[in-house]
Design a protein around this motif. Structure first.
Motif, PDB file in Angstrom:
ATOM      1  N   LEU A  92       0.827  -1.209   0.000  1.00  0.00           N
ATOM      2  CA  LEU A  92       0.000   0.000   0.000  1.00  0.00           C
ATOM      3  C   LEU A  92       0.862   1.259   0.000  1.00  0.00           C
ATOM      4  O   LEU A  92       0.499   2.271  -0.621  1.00  0.00           O
ATOM      5  CB  LEU A  92      -0.937  -0.009   1.208  1.00  0.00           C
ATOM      6  CG  LEU A  92      -1.970  -1.144   1.265  1.00  0.00           C
ATOM      7  CD1 LEU A  92      -2.874  -0.977   2.471  1.00  0.00           C
ATOM      8  CD2 LEU A  92      -2.789  -1.214  -0.012  1.00  0.00           C
ATOM      9  N   ASP A  96       0.736   4.247  -2.740  1.00  0.00           N
ATOM     10  CA  ASP A  96       0.571   5.657  -2.369  1.00  0.00           C
ATOM     11  C   ASP A  96       1.698   6.517  -2.936  1.00  0.00           C
ATOM     12  O   ASP A  96       1.464   7.663  -3.353  1.00  0.00           O
ATOM     13  CB  ASP A  96       0.519   5.792  -0.851  1.00  0.00           C
ATOM     14  CG  ASP A  96      -0.796   5.304  -0.269  1.00  0.00           C
ATOM     15  OD1 ASP A  96      -1.783   5.219  -1.039  1.00  0.00           O
ATOM     16  OD2 ASP A  96      -0.844   4.998   0.938  1.00  0.00           O
ATOM     17  N   ASN A  99       0.804   7.059  -6.630  1.00  0.00           N
ATOM     18  CA  ASN A  99      -0.359   7.931  -6.831  1.00  0.00           C
ATOM     19  C   ASN A  99      -0.148   9.336  -6.275  1.00  0.00           C
ATOM     20  O   ASN A  99      -0.926  10.243  -6.587  1.00  0.00           O
ATOM     21  CB  ASN A  99      -1.598   7.309  -6.187  1.00  0.00           C
ATOM     22  CG  ASN A  99      -2.190   6.198  -7.034  1.00  0.00           C
ATOM     23  OD1 ASN A  99      -1.961   6.128  -8.243  1.00  0.00           O
ATOM     24  ND2 ASN A  99      -2.948   5.319  -6.401  1.00  0.00           N
ATOM     25  N   GLN A 117      -4.801   9.219  -5.140  1.00  0.00           N
ATOM     26  CA  GLN A 117      -4.352   8.775  -3.824  1.00  0.00           C
ATOM     27  C   GLN A 117      -5.465   8.938  -2.790  1.00  0.00           C
ATOM     28  O   GLN A 117      -5.705   8.047  -1.967  1.00  0.00           O
ATOM     29  CB  GLN A 117      -3.121   9.573  -3.401  1.00  0.00           C
ATOM     30  CG  GLN A 117      -2.496   9.103  -2.102  1.00  0.00           C
ATOM     31  CD  GLN A 117      -1.368  10.012  -1.646  1.00  0.00           C
ATOM     32  OE1 GLN A 117      -1.537  11.236  -1.608  1.00  0.00           O
ATOM     33  NE2 GLN A 117      -0.227   9.431  -1.321  1.00  0.00           N
ATOM     34  N   GLY A 120      -8.190   6.300  -3.357  1.00  0.00           N
ATOM     35  CA  GLY A 120      -7.762   4.994  -2.869  1.00  0.00           C
ATOM     36  C   GLY A 120      -7.909   4.864  -1.364  1.00  0.00           C
ATOM     37  O   GLY A 120      -8.304   3.809  -0.851  1.00  0.00           O
ATOM     38  N   HIS A 121      -7.621   5.936  -0.642  1.00  0.00           N
ATOM     39  CA  HIS A 121      -7.787   5.905   0.812  1.00  0.00           C
ATOM     40  C   HIS A 121      -9.266   5.828   1.186  1.00  0.00           C
ATOM     41  O   HIS A 121      -9.634   5.117   2.132  1.00  0.00           O
ATOM     42  CB  HIS A 121      -7.137   7.137   1.434  1.00  0.00           C
ATOM     43  CG  HIS A 121      -5.651   7.024   1.579  1.00  0.00           C
ATOM     44  ND1 HIS A 121      -5.048   6.466   2.685  1.00  0.00           N
ATOM     45  CD2 HIS A 121      -4.639   7.383   0.746  1.00  0.00           C
ATOM     46  CE1 HIS A 121      -3.734   6.490   2.548  1.00  0.00           C
ATOM     47  NE2 HIS A 121      -3.457   7.048   1.371  1.00  0.00           N
ATOM     48  N   SER A 124     -10.361   2.233   0.573  1.00  0.00           N
ATOM     49  CA  SER A 124      -9.781   1.317   1.562  1.00  0.00           C
ATOM     50  C   SER A 124     -10.488   1.434   2.906  1.00  0.00           C
ATOM     51  O   SER A 124     -10.710   0.429   3.598  1.00  0.00           O
ATOM     52  CB  SER A 124      -8.289   1.603   1.730  1.00  0.00           C
ATOM     53  OG  SER A 124      -7.596   1.401   0.526  1.00  0.00           O
ATOM     54  N   GLU A 125     -10.851   2.649   3.292  1.00  0.00           N
ATOM     55  CA  GLU A 125     -11.550   2.834   4.564  1.00  0.00           C
ATOM     56  C   GLU A 125     -12.911   2.148   4.554  1.00  0.00           C
ATOM     57  O   GLU A 125     -13.318   1.537   5.553  1.00  0.00           O
ATOM     58  CB  GLU A 125     -11.710   4.329   4.843  1.00  0.00           C
ATOM     59  CG  GLU A 125     -10.400   5.043   5.146  1.00  0.00           C
ATOM     60  CD  GLU A 125     -10.571   6.548   5.207  1.00  0.00           C
ATOM     61  OE1 GLU A 125     -11.727   7.019   5.035  1.00  0.00           O
ATOM     62  OE2 GLU A 125      -9.567   7.258   5.412  1.00  0.00           O
ATOM     63  N   PHE A 139      -7.766  -5.317  -0.289  1.00  0.00           N
ATOM     64  CA  PHE A 139      -7.252  -4.008   0.115  1.00  0.00           C
ATOM     65  C   PHE A 139      -6.337  -3.422  -0.965  1.00  0.00           C
ATOM     66  O   PHE A 139      -6.332  -2.205  -1.190  1.00  0.00           O
ATOM     67  CB  PHE A 139      -6.498  -4.129   1.438  1.00  0.00           C
ATOM     68  CG  PHE A 139      -7.387  -4.376   2.624  1.00  0.00           C
ATOM     69  CD1 PHE A 139      -8.059  -3.327   3.232  1.00  0.00           C
ATOM     70  CD2 PHE A 139      -7.568  -5.646   3.127  1.00  0.00           C
ATOM     71  CE1 PHE A 139      -8.883  -3.537   4.326  1.00  0.00           C
ATOM     72  CE2 PHE A 139      -8.389  -5.876   4.218  1.00  0.00           C
ATOM     73  CZ  PHE A 139      -9.049  -4.819   4.817  1.00  0.00           C
ATOM     74  N   ARG A 143      -7.059   0.131  -2.900  1.00  0.00           N
ATOM     75  CA  ARG A 143      -6.101   1.231  -2.870  1.00  0.00           C
ATOM     76  C   ARG A 143      -5.519   1.521  -4.252  1.00  0.00           C
ATOM     77  O   ARG A 143      -5.195   2.682  -4.546  1.00  0.00           O
ATOM     78  CB  ARG A 143      -4.964   0.894  -1.904  1.00  0.00           C
ATOM     79  CG  ARG A 143      -3.971   2.027  -1.661  1.00  0.00           C
ATOM     80  CD  ARG A 143      -4.604   3.182  -0.897  1.00  0.00           C
ATOM     81  NE  ARG A 143      -4.996   2.785   0.431  1.00  0.00           N
ATOM     82  CZ  ARG A 143      -4.208   2.853   1.504  1.00  0.00           C
ATOM     83  NH1 ARG A 143      -2.962   3.286   1.391  1.00  0.00           N
ATOM     84  NH2 ARG A 143      -4.664   2.488   2.686  1.00  0.00           N
ATOM     85  N   GLY A 144      -5.395   0.496  -5.093  1.00  0.00           N
ATOM     86  CA  GLY A 144      -4.631   0.700  -6.317  1.00  0.00           C
ATOM     87  C   GLY A 144      -5.338   0.384  -7.611  1.00  0.00           C
ATOM     88  O   GLY A 144      -4.671   0.236  -8.643  1.00  0.00           O
TER      89      GLY A 144
END
Length: 335
Positions: A92, A96, A99, A117, A120-121, A124-125, A139, A143-144
């Motif tokens: 991850l 990051d 991104n 970026q 993606g966060h 993921s959350e 995950f 994120r990606g």
């Protein structure tokens, strides 16, 4: 006595002199009228009333169905305990870092952030809230899945034939570029080829089961065996859909509700909520929406699976259709 003798008389065989006449076997007396069938006539060419066709109940189900949900709960309970996720943290971080070079910047929380970026966060959350014990691959996808996607402009549409075949090939090459970029990062973090292959299948939409069209015999085998691998894959697909829908409702829907016409917002929300689970719907409706926004969300809620079959059984085929030939449109002025 009179009724018994009449009942016996009604079942006597005709005399030999009347053997050529058809023999009618009537139903026994005192039967309810609803259970009486048409008399069966032997030796006659009278047309028989055909039996109504038997309609098999639909076998389509979802992960929320009563016969599938306990298996999903057992699968989640049987997951191995997660002691350390250093490999996931490394992957991850690499995503990051890539991104963070996104030229598109957005304002959020009083600061400027690289858009991909930040997205993606957000995703993921939501995955963490929906399924904290999900596999690492989920995950990584959250994120990606849009890793370095600003470089997709380098794949020119003009380099492909100007028809539908060229359009499909161009779109497929863009997906393949993103999948290859993400799997390269996974290999750099030390993930196996099997994990990279799974992420690549998600990115390309290849060989993925549909969690809205799963059957009990798909996930169970002889002697009570359960295909936990398939259940895990179905759960991953459903969780990713739910997370994307919740990100849309949290970040995009409020602004759309303020700036766009209600019918356009309703159509967009319906598209996002089309394949979500009950858990996602409960999470969405538990948020403190304004009254008008909550009313619009209520109109956008998807119908339960199999609702069309219920309407067809109760009101006929036309009631389950939105075609203008439907009886509900009989007074519609097309001009």
């Amino acid at each position: 006595m009179g009724s018994a003798s009449s009942a016996r008389a009604s079942t006597r065989v005709a005399p030999a002199s009347h053997a050529a006449s058809p023999v009618v076997v009537a139903a026994a007396p005192r039967c309810p009228a609803s259970s009486l069938a048409a008399p069966v006539v032997w030796g006659s060419s009278a047309p028989q009333r055909p039996l109504p066709p038997l309609r098999a109940p639909p076998c389509r189900a979802t992960l929320d169905s009563p016969e599938i949900a306990p298996l999903v709960e057992a699968m989640v309970a049987a997951r191995p305990a997660q002691t350390s996720r250093d490999q996931l943290t490394k992957c991850l971080s690499l995503i990051d870092d890539i991104n963070s070079k996104d030229p598109s910047q957005v304002e959020w929380g009083g600061k400027r952030h690289p858009y991909r970026q930040l997205f993606g966060h957000w995703l993921s959350e939501q995955v963490t809230q929906l399924d904290p014990g999900a596999p690492d691959e989920l995950f990584i996808l959250a994120r990606g899945k849009n890793i370095e996607s600003w470089r997709l402009s380098e794949i020119k549409r003009d380099d492909y034939s100007p028809n539908s075949i060229g359009q499909k090939q161009w779109e497929q090459d863009r997906k393949a570029w993103l999948a290859r970029r993400l799997t390269d990062v996974m290999r750099s973090a030390g993930y196996s080829e099997a994990s990279s292959k799974l992420v690549e299948d998600f990115m390309l939409g290849r060989d993925l089961p549909d969690p809205r069209d799963v059957r009990l015999y798909d996930v169970t085998g002889p002697m009570g065996a359960t295909n936990y691998r398939l259940l895990e894959l179905l759960q991953m697909v459903q969780t990713l859909r739910d997370a994307e829908a919740l990100v849309f409702l949290d970040k995009t829907f409020p602004r759309m509700f303020e700036e766009l016409p209600a019918d356009e917002v309703l159509a967009a929300v319906k598209r996002e909520l089309a394949g979500v689970s009950k858990k996602c719907l409960a999470t969405a409706l538990s948020k403190p929406w304004p009254p008008l926004a909550r009313k619009l969300l209520g109109r956008a809620l998807p119908a339960p699976p199999g609702w069309g079959d219920v309407l067809r059984e109760v009101e006929g085929v036309a009631a389950a259709s939105s075609h203008p030939g439907d009886w509900r449109y009989k007074d519609f002025d097309y001009e």
